[in-house]
Design an enzyme around this catalytic site. Structure first.
Site, PDB file in Angstrom:
ATOM      1  N   HIS A 285      -4.151  -8.634  -0.111  1.00 23.03           N
ATOM      2  CA  HIS A 285      -5.516  -8.535  -0.709  1.00 23.03           C
ATOM      3  C   HIS A 285      -6.685  -7.741  -0.087  1.00 23.03           C
ATOM      4  CE1 HIS A 285      -8.083 -10.724  -3.283  1.00 23.03           C
ATOM      5  NE2 HIS A 285      -9.078 -11.206  -2.543  1.00 23.03           N
TER       6      HIS A 285
ATOM      7  N   ARG B 246       7.561   8.252  -6.472  1.00 23.37           N
ATOM      8  CA  ARG B 246       8.073   6.976  -6.914  1.00 23.37           C
ATOM      9  C   ARG B 246       7.293   5.792  -6.434  1.00 23.37           C
ATOM     10  NH1 ARG B 246       9.853   9.989 -10.090  1.00 23.37           N
ATOM     11  NH2 ARG B 246      11.933  10.096 -10.794  1.00 23.37           N
TER      12      ARG B 246
ATOM     13  N   ARG C 283      12.435  12.754  -2.002  1.00 21.79           N
ATOM     14  CA  ARG C 283      11.307  12.263  -2.812  1.00 21.79           C
ATOM     15  C   ARG C 283      10.020  11.792  -1.836  1.00 21.79           C
ATOM     16  NH1 ARG C 283      14.495   9.035  -7.400  1.00 21.79           N
ATOM     17  NH2 ARG C 283      14.771  10.414  -8.941  1.00 21.79           N
TER      18      ARG C 283
ATOM     19  N   ASP D 235      -1.745 -13.021   3.976  1.00 21.84           N
ATOM     20  CA  ASP D 235      -2.515 -11.798   4.164  1.00 21.84           C
ATOM     21  C   ASP D 235      -2.994 -11.837   5.659  1.00 21.84           C
ATOM     22  OD1 ASP D 235      -2.259 -11.682   1.665  1.00 21.84           O
ATOM     23  OD2 ASP D 235      -4.014 -12.485   0.805  1.00 21.84           O
TER      24      ASP D 235
ATOM     25  N   ASN E 203      -8.344 -18.522   2.683  1.00 23.41           N
ATOM     26  CA  ASN E 203     -10.058 -18.365   2.356  1.00 23.41           C
ATOM     27  C   ASN E 203     -10.707 -19.230   1.721  1.00 23.41           C
ATOM     28  OD1 ASN E 203     -11.226 -16.523   4.562  1.00 23.41           O
ATOM     29  ND2 ASN E 203      -9.544 -15.231   4.076  1.00 23.41           N
ATOM     30  N   GLY E 204     -10.600 -18.946   0.526  1.00 23.47           N
ATOM     31  CA  GLY E 204     -11.160 -19.790  -0.541  1.00 23.47           C
ATOM     32  C   GLY E 204     -11.082 -21.275  -0.344  1.00 23.47           C
ATOM     33  N   THR E 205      -9.704 -21.717   0.105  1.00 27.96           N
ATOM     34  CA  THR E 205      -9.491 -22.940   0.368  1.00 27.96           C
ATOM     35  C   THR E 205     -10.311 -23.503   1.323  1.00 27.96           C
ATOM     36  OG1 THR E 205      -7.187 -22.683  -0.545  1.00 27.96           O
ATOM     37  CG2 THR E 205      -7.758 -24.456   0.915  1.00 27.96           C
TER      38      THR E 205
ATOM     39  N   GLN F  76       7.116 -11.219  -1.827  1.00 28.83           N
ATOM     40  CA  GLN F  76       6.706 -11.223  -0.610  1.00 28.83           C
ATOM     41  C   GLN F  76       6.240 -12.716  -0.110  1.00 28.83           C
ATOM     42  OE1 GLN F  76       4.326  -7.494   0.365  1.00 28.83           O
ATOM     43  NE2 GLN F  76       4.484  -7.660  -1.754  1.00 28.83           N
TER      44      GLN F  76
HETATM   45  O1  F6P Z   1      -3.471 -14.395  -0.977  1.00 31.62           O
HETATM   46  C1  F6P Z   1      -2.292 -13.964  -1.264  1.00 31.62           C
HETATM   47  C2  F6P Z   1      -1.858 -13.063  -2.106  1.00 31.62           C
HETATM   48  O2  F6P Z   1      -0.348 -12.972  -2.340  1.00 31.62           O
HETATM   49  C3  F6P Z   1      -2.556 -11.891  -1.685  1.00 31.62           C
HETATM   50  O3  F6P Z   1      -1.759 -10.950  -1.051  1.00 31.62           O
HETATM   51  C4  F6P Z   1      -2.410 -11.293  -3.236  1.00 31.62           C
HETATM   52  O4  F6P Z   1      -3.617 -10.292  -3.583  1.00 31.62           O
HETATM   53  C5  F6P Z   1      -2.867 -12.542  -3.967  1.00 31.62           C
HETATM   54  O5  F6P Z   1      -2.023 -13.641  -3.455  1.00 31.62           O
HETATM   55  C6  F6P Z   1      -1.986 -12.566  -5.607  1.00 31.62           C
HETATM   56  O6  F6P Z   1      -2.397 -13.643  -6.190  1.00 31.62           O
HETATM   57  P1  F6P Z   1      -1.917 -14.496  -7.386  1.00 31.62           P
HETATM   58  O7  F6P Z   1      -0.545 -15.018  -6.867  1.00 31.62           O
HETATM   59  O8  F6P Z   1      -2.723 -15.020  -7.941  1.00 31.62           O
HETATM   60  O9  F6P Z   1      -1.252 -13.251  -8.253  1.00 31.62           O
END
Ligand code: F6P
Length: 357
Positions: free
Chosen positions: A180, A275, A171, A136, A112-114, A283
């Site tokens: 995000h 837990r 549990r 995401d 997104n930001g990119t 991921q």
């Molecule tokens: O946007 C990908 C992502 O992995 C999100 O799922 C997560 O919130 C964020 O980046 C983590 O960012 P950083 O690697 O800067 O901790």
């Protein structure tokens, strides 16, 4: 002969290398003389003129390789127009480096930001083609982003592993999934892993409903409950707060993340042992899954075609399984959320999955 600048920006994900390889392969088939300038560590490389000249060989053997051969960094869009600590105008510096190297276009891989910065560069007159990467899956204009399916696999594996131990101990287990501000990853991994309760940001949860779902399972004889909780999940009370109040609350919380708060509240209300497991950046790691390899290669191939045809100002995405191009100005600044009314949510509920609503 084309001169192409390439960069990967923001948090990395699987199949970045596969996508770049796709672009380069599809161009070199028709333009073997193509010059590729790989900017290092995202926009930072473009701002400070830090690049490597790359040849087709650099893209050989990277289809299956995780991470990015160019490195990445976060260069927040909200400060992109502010001068750096030495007074450098970052947008002007990116333009100057583009013109100095006589580039025909920039290929930008990001989330997104990119995309906001890519669109700004387009508005400033640069030729830009983008590819949608992020685990995401929250980029508007494309049904899927690459990296997403690989991350679903990893988050699902985490839930699968928890299943066996949860069954032995009786549990309540919470697996916190990245994503995000959106719930795509949690929803898909949660369903694939057979989670009993799935909490996503788009459906604020009521802790009493979560507790009800746990108690009902107990009454039916199930010894354990598994929750897939998105890192951006939010309670109904918190969703009702103003942005300022929420920021204040999050600043003062004693919990490292939302899952620990959900865990504490479940423990308090049920007395169950709870837990929390946070697979975190695993991921985003490892090799891309076969789907992502194919998908990223298809996107790269189409991007190469657009470049050879001199068609710029687009993100290459996918709609109904067909590769498409979407104008960058339509993509920038928009998030693709899970709709609480989506059929997948209804189907999940029919299976007995609780969303805590
Ligand atoms: O946007 C990908 C992502 O992995 C999100 O799922 C997560 O919130 C964020 O980046 C983590 O960012 P950083 O690697 O800067 O901790």
């Amino acid at each position: 002969m084309k001169r192409i600048g390439m960069l990967t920006s923001g948090g990395d994900c699987q199949a970045l290398n596969a996508a770049m390889r796709g672009v380069v392969k599809s161009i070199t088939v028709r333009d073997p003389e193509v010059e590729i300038y790989g900017f290092l560590e995202g926009y930072r490389g473009l701002i400070y003129g830090n690049f490597r000249m790359l040849s087709g060989h650099d893209f050989s053997g990277i289809l299956t390789k995780g991470g990015t051969i160019l490195g990445s960094s976060r260069t927040p869009f909200k400060t992109i127009k502010d001068p750096d600590e030495n007074g450098l105008d970052k947008v002007e510096a990116m333009k100057q480096n583009y013109y100095k190297l006589k580039l025909d276009c920039l290929v930008i891989l990001g989330g997104n930001g990119t995309h906001k910065t890519a669109n700004l560069l387009r508005e400033e007159g640069l030729n830009v083609i983008t590819l949608p990467k992020t685990i995401d899956n929250d980029l508007w204009g494309t049904d899927m982003t690459f990296g997403f399916q690989s991350a679903v696999n990893i988050a699902t594996d985490a839930i699968d592993c928890i299943h066996t131990t949860a069954a032995s101990h009786g549990r309540v287990f919470i697996v916190e999934v990245m994503g995000h501000k959106v719930g795509w990853l949690t929803l898909n991994a949660g369903m694939a892993g057979g989670a009993d309760i799935i909490l996503i940001p788009e459906i604020p949860y009521d802790i009493d409903k979560v507790v009800d779902a746990i108690n009902k399972r107990k009454e039916r004889g199930s010894k354990f409950t598994i929750l897939a909780v998105a890192e951006g999940a939010i309670s109904k009370e918190d969703a009702a707060l103003s942005k300022k109040e929420l920021r204040e609350k999050q600043k003062n919380t004693k919990y490292p993340s939302v899952s620990y708060e959900v865990a504490a509240r479940i423990q308090e209300k049920t007395g169950a042992e709870v837990r929390v497991t946070v697979p975190g950046h695993t991921q985003r790691g490892g090799s891309p899954c076969p789907y992502d390899r194919v998908f990223a290669s298809r996107l790269g191939s189409e991007a190469g075609k657009l470049i050879l045809d001199g068609e710029y100002g687009f993100m290459v995405g996918i709609k109904n399984r067909e590769i498409i191009k979407v104008p960058l100005e339509d993509v920038a600044g928009k998030l693709k959320y899970v709709s609480p009314d989506a059929s997948i949510i209804k189907e999940a509920k029919m299976l007995g999955i609780s969303f805590g609503d």
